[in-house]
Design an enzyme around this catalytic site. Structure first.
Site, PDB file in Angstrom:
ATOM      1  N   GLY A 203       0.813  -1.206   0.000  1.00 17.25           N
ATOM      2  CA  GLY A 203       0.000   0.000   0.000  1.00 17.25           C
ATOM      3  C   GLY A 203       0.842   1.249   0.000  1.00 17.25           C
ATOM      4  O   GLY A 203       2.031   1.215   0.275  1.00 17.25           O
ATOM      5  N   GLY A 208      -0.781   2.918   6.919  1.00 21.64           N
ATOM      6  CA  GLY A 208      -0.956   2.122   8.131  1.00 21.64           C
ATOM      7  C   GLY A 208      -0.420   0.701   8.061  1.00 21.64           C
ATOM      8  O   GLY A 208      -0.871  -0.149   8.812  1.00 21.64           O
ATOM      9  N   GLU A 426      -8.976  33.870  -9.126  1.00 19.74           N
ATOM     10  CA  GLU A 426      -9.673  32.900  -8.268  1.00 19.74           C
ATOM     11  C   GLU A 426     -11.180  33.043  -8.408  1.00 19.74           C
ATOM     12  O   GLU A 426     -11.909  32.056  -8.409  1.00 19.74           O
ATOM     13  CB  GLU A 426      -9.253  33.060  -6.798  1.00 19.74           C
ATOM     14  CG  GLU A 426      -7.778  32.783  -6.523  1.00 19.74           C
ATOM     15  CD  GLU A 426      -7.296  31.422  -7.002  1.00 19.74           C
ATOM     16  OE1 GLU A 426      -8.098  30.463  -7.022  1.00 19.74           O
ATOM     17  OE2 GLU A 426      -6.111  31.311  -7.379  1.00 19.74           O
TER      18      GLU A 426
HETATM   19  P1  ADP Z   1       3.183   2.885   6.387  1.00 18.77           P
HETATM   20  O1  ADP Z   1       2.055   2.288   5.613  1.00 18.77           O
HETATM   21  O2  ADP Z   1       3.977   3.797   5.533  1.00 18.77           O
HETATM   22  O3  ADP Z   1       3.980   1.892   7.150  1.00 18.77           O
HETATM   23  P2  ADP Z   1       2.420   3.729   8.989  1.00 18.77           P
HETATM   24  O4  ADP Z   1       1.788   2.499   9.435  1.00 18.77           O
HETATM   25  O5  ADP Z   1       3.759   4.016   9.548  1.00 18.77           O
HETATM   26  O6  ADP Z   1       2.475   3.846   7.424  1.00 18.77           O
HETATM   27  O7  ADP Z   1       1.435   4.937   9.316  1.00 18.77           O
HETATM   28  C1  ADP Z   1       1.874   6.196   9.730  1.00 18.77           C
HETATM   29  C2  ADP Z   1       0.943   6.773  10.763  1.00 18.77           C
HETATM   30  O8  ADP Z   1      -0.311   7.137  10.202  1.00 18.77           O
HETATM   31  C3  ADP Z   1       0.607   5.771  11.849  1.00 18.77           C
HETATM   32  O9  ADP Z   1       1.528   5.842  12.890  1.00 18.77           O
HETATM   33  C4  ADP Z   1      -0.763   6.182  12.296  1.00 18.77           C
HETATM   34  O10 ADP Z   1      -0.691   7.110  13.329  1.00 18.77           O
HETATM   35  C5  ADP Z   1      -1.354   6.846  11.082  1.00 18.77           C
HETATM   36  N1  ADP Z   1      -2.304   5.944  10.416  1.00 18.77           N
HETATM   37  C6  ADP Z   1      -2.166   5.430   9.186  1.00 18.77           C
HETATM   38  N2  ADP Z   1      -3.229   4.656   8.857  1.00 18.77           N
HETATM   39  C7  ADP Z   1      -4.040   4.636   9.934  1.00 18.77           C
HETATM   40  C8  ADP Z   1      -5.293   4.006  10.229  1.00 18.77           C
HETATM   41  N3  ADP Z   1      -5.923   3.223   9.340  1.00 18.77           N
HETATM   42  N4  ADP Z   1      -5.841   4.228  11.442  1.00 18.77           N
HETATM   43  C9  ADP Z   1      -5.220   5.026  12.339  1.00 18.77           C
HETATM   44  N5  ADP Z   1      -4.050   5.633  12.124  1.00 18.77           N
HETATM   45  C10 ADP Z   1      -3.453   5.472  10.935  1.00 18.77           C
HETATM   46 ZN    ZN Z   2      -5.826  29.067 -11.015  1.00 21.53          ZN
END
Ligand code: ADP
Ligand code: ZN
Ligand code: MG
Length: 610
Positions: A203, A208, A426
């Protein structure tokens, strides 16, 4: 080397100072004895002031009755009594004092003799001790290179759980199933099913994946080992493979367990592709992973979880059945998910009663979970800076724009003339967007510079859309031309402010023709082979697979779309110059117009979608 040498010298000097201090303290304790001549000693003995005499070698220590001490020297050859008598001490007086003879070969003597030699040796010894200890540590570290820095998560209170992950229902379900395999392997083995070896989380960044893996760790109830793939290959060549071996060994010992390799694309690149400079180390590490995954016994209860946002560059061998054959797609959040993510990150923040997270979710299509987390954080910072007690809706709106376009550049000085041009530009976008049935409603207009944009008009779809129709595309292109046309109509001239609009309009028109089959003349066909990143919809390359003649036709069709949209925009702006002027004037006065206010204006001006 140099670094820890200096460190040790510092240590030694420090120790030396401490020793010196102790010595000086010890000497200060006793009062400095008074130096006396034998003559003086004799007088004091006769005056009955002396209580004791101590002889050690040639030295004579005198203790007086009043507690004072004195030192003197006697003649080497003669005995003490004899000497004293020679100095006129009476035998009666001599009888009153006690004598003692101290062996000079005492501790003090030896200390006095040896300390000057011993101390330097001691100091050098201390230095060597530290140098060797460090060097030994270094050598041990060298032997440690082959060990993987595995981090183990043990599920304890306060870790992430599935509740902390909003949306991603399918992904969660899939992972729950995998965890169940680990917990009740018999159930599956009895059915003749094989336990999955690898699960790949795919993804866009910030959606997440890592979070989900951490939630699995909290939820699984089995040991969970975590390593970032880049940690396999570090500094020294040849450690990647042994680290991999070590990581798998540790996981196997703890089975049933989960081994999570984050950002696996760092090593899992297509081998021999030449990308990344044909890094041999990476290939060997990858090979080792393949070997380890094959080496699992049929009933080894280790599941390898991996995450990547570049599945397109992964080696095919990694993806084949028996390795990472299970794939879990982690999508960008939908509008409901976005609201839920905002709520999760709003926990523990003092949100005002007027806060409507749904509104924020509406304004943030295409935002990832990480972006949304950032918005909540920015809003909190804004509220704190303004000295508010709670985070209000306006802080959140402001945060969205900040994350979207960069911070407001209120300080950017623009001339009155530029401000006017921006306002009309705008207003043009807003007027055209509000006059077309298929265009997205305007949410906000602003002429305050942000990031690279001089001003902006925020238009958002009323509902989340996965499909877009031709009419919507055409309305969008026309809206993009709104600014350009407004400048022309008002000032009879064009500015560079429209350049980004024109580029987006041109790209969109070309895609209508070459990708979506929306041109009547060329029909339902696609042109050009684009290499898209699987799952991510990003174009990385374009290959021409049509003739020159077709290329000319495509260009003509693209121009057709552009011309038509331009005319639509021009007609609207030219026929409603009054409305354009009213909006622009209001913008010059207030700089930003929110949806509510703008909607009232539209009603007054009788601008309707048609
Ligand atoms: P990656 O997919 O790049 O590993 P991460 O899991 O590190 O991304 O996500 C980064 C941050 O975004 C997480 O620490 C969280 O706080 C937030 N986040 C991303 N997706 C979700 C989700 N589905 N629900 C809650 N928080 C999320
Ligand atoms: Zn414009
Ligand atoms: Mg990650």
């Amino acid at each position: 080397m140099m670094k820890f040498l200096t460190k040790n010298i510092l240590w030694a000097v420090g120790i030396f100072f401490v020793i010196a201090m102790l010595f000086s303290l010890a000497y200060k304790e006793t009062k400095e004895p008074i130096q006396m001549t034998l003559d003086q000693v004799a007088t004091k003995i006769n005056a009955s002031e002396v209580s004791q005499l101590v002889v050690s070698g040639d030295a004579l220590e005198i203790e007086l009755k009043n507690g004072d001490k004195g030192v003197s020297k006697k003649e080497a050859e003669a005995g003490l009594t004899e000497t004293l008598t020679n100095y006129g001490v009476t035998p009666e007086a001599l009888q009153q004092i006690s004598f003692s003879v101290k062996d000079e070969s005492g501790f003090k003597f030896w200390m006095a003799a040896l300390l000057p030699i011993l101390l330097p040796i001691l100091i050098i010894g201390v230095i060597f001790f530290f140098v060797f200890r460090q060097a030994k540590g270094g050598a041990n570290q060298a032997f440690m290179f082959g060990k993987a820095k595995l981090k183990m998560f043990t599920p304890f209170k306060g870790t992430v759980s599935f509740e902390d992950v909003a949306g991603l229902k399918e992904a969660k379900q899939e992972l729950m199933e995998v965890v169940d395999f680990l917990k009740n392997p018999k159930k599956y083995l009895a059915m003749g099913a094989k336990i999955p070896r690898g699960v790949l989380l795919l993804g866009a960044p910030g959606c997440g994946k890592t979070l989900l893996a951490r939630a699995v760790a909290g939820q699984a109830g089995v040991p969970f080992f975590h390593i970032s793939a880049s940690e396999f290959v570090e500094m020294f060549v040849g450690v990647g493979a042994s680290r991999t071996r070590d990581a798998f060994e540790t996981a196997k010992k703890a089975a049933p367990s989960i081994l999570f390799i984050d950002e696996i694309d760092a090593i899992g690149r297509e081998r021999g592709s030449g990308m990344g400079g044909g890094h041999d180390e990476r290939e060997q590490t990858l090979n080792q992973i393949l070997v380890e995954m094959d080496g699992f016994e049929k009933d080894t209860n280790v599941i390898v979880l991996a995450a990547t946002n570049r599945p397109d560059i992964l080696d095919a061998a990694l993806l084949r059945a028996g390795r990472f054959d299970r794939r879990v797609v982690v999508d960008l959040p939908t509008i409901e998910d976005r609201e839920a993510i905002l709520a999760i990150h709003g926990r523990g923040k003092p949100l005002a009663k007027d806060v409507d997270l749904k509104q924020i979710a509406t304004r943030t299509p295409g935002f990832s979970g990480a972006d949304l987390e950032n918005i909540m954080n920015e809003a909190a910072i804004l509220a704190a800076r303004k000295g508010e007690k709670t985070i209000i809706q306006l802080d959140l709106y402001e945060a969205v724009e900040k994350v979207l376009l960069g911070p407001e550049r209120k300080s950017k000085v623009i001339s009155q003339r530029e401000k006017e041009i921006t306002a009309y530009h705008e207003a043009g976008h807003a007027l055209v967007g509000s006059s077309l049935k298929h265009a997205d409603p305007v949410h906000k207009i602003s002429i305050i510079a942000r990031g690279h944009a001089g001003g902006y008009t925020l238009k958002l779809p009323t509902e989340e859309m996965f499909l877009k129709t031709r009419q919507q595309f055409l309305a969008e292109i026309a809206t993009l031309f709104g600014g350009y046309v407004a400048e022309q109509v008002m000032f009879g001239d064009n500015s560079t402010g429209a350049s980004n609009d024109l580029q987006r309009a041109s790209d969109m028109a070309r895609r209508l023709v070459t990708k979506y089959g929306m041109s009547d003349k060329l029909g339902p066909q696609t042109f050009g082979k684009t290499h898209e990143l699987m799952y991510l919809g990003k174009e990385v390359g374009n290959e021409k697979n049509y003739s020159e003649k077709t290329a000319t036709d495509i260009d003509a069709e693209v121009k057709g779309f552009i011309d038509r949209s331009y005319l639509v925009a021009k007609k609207i702006v030219a026929s409603r110059k009054d409305a354009l002027e009213a909006i622009a004037k209001r913008l010059i006065e207030k700089e930003t117009l929110e949806k509510e206010e703008f909607d009232v204006m539209l009603k007054e001006l009788k601008v309707k979608k048609a």
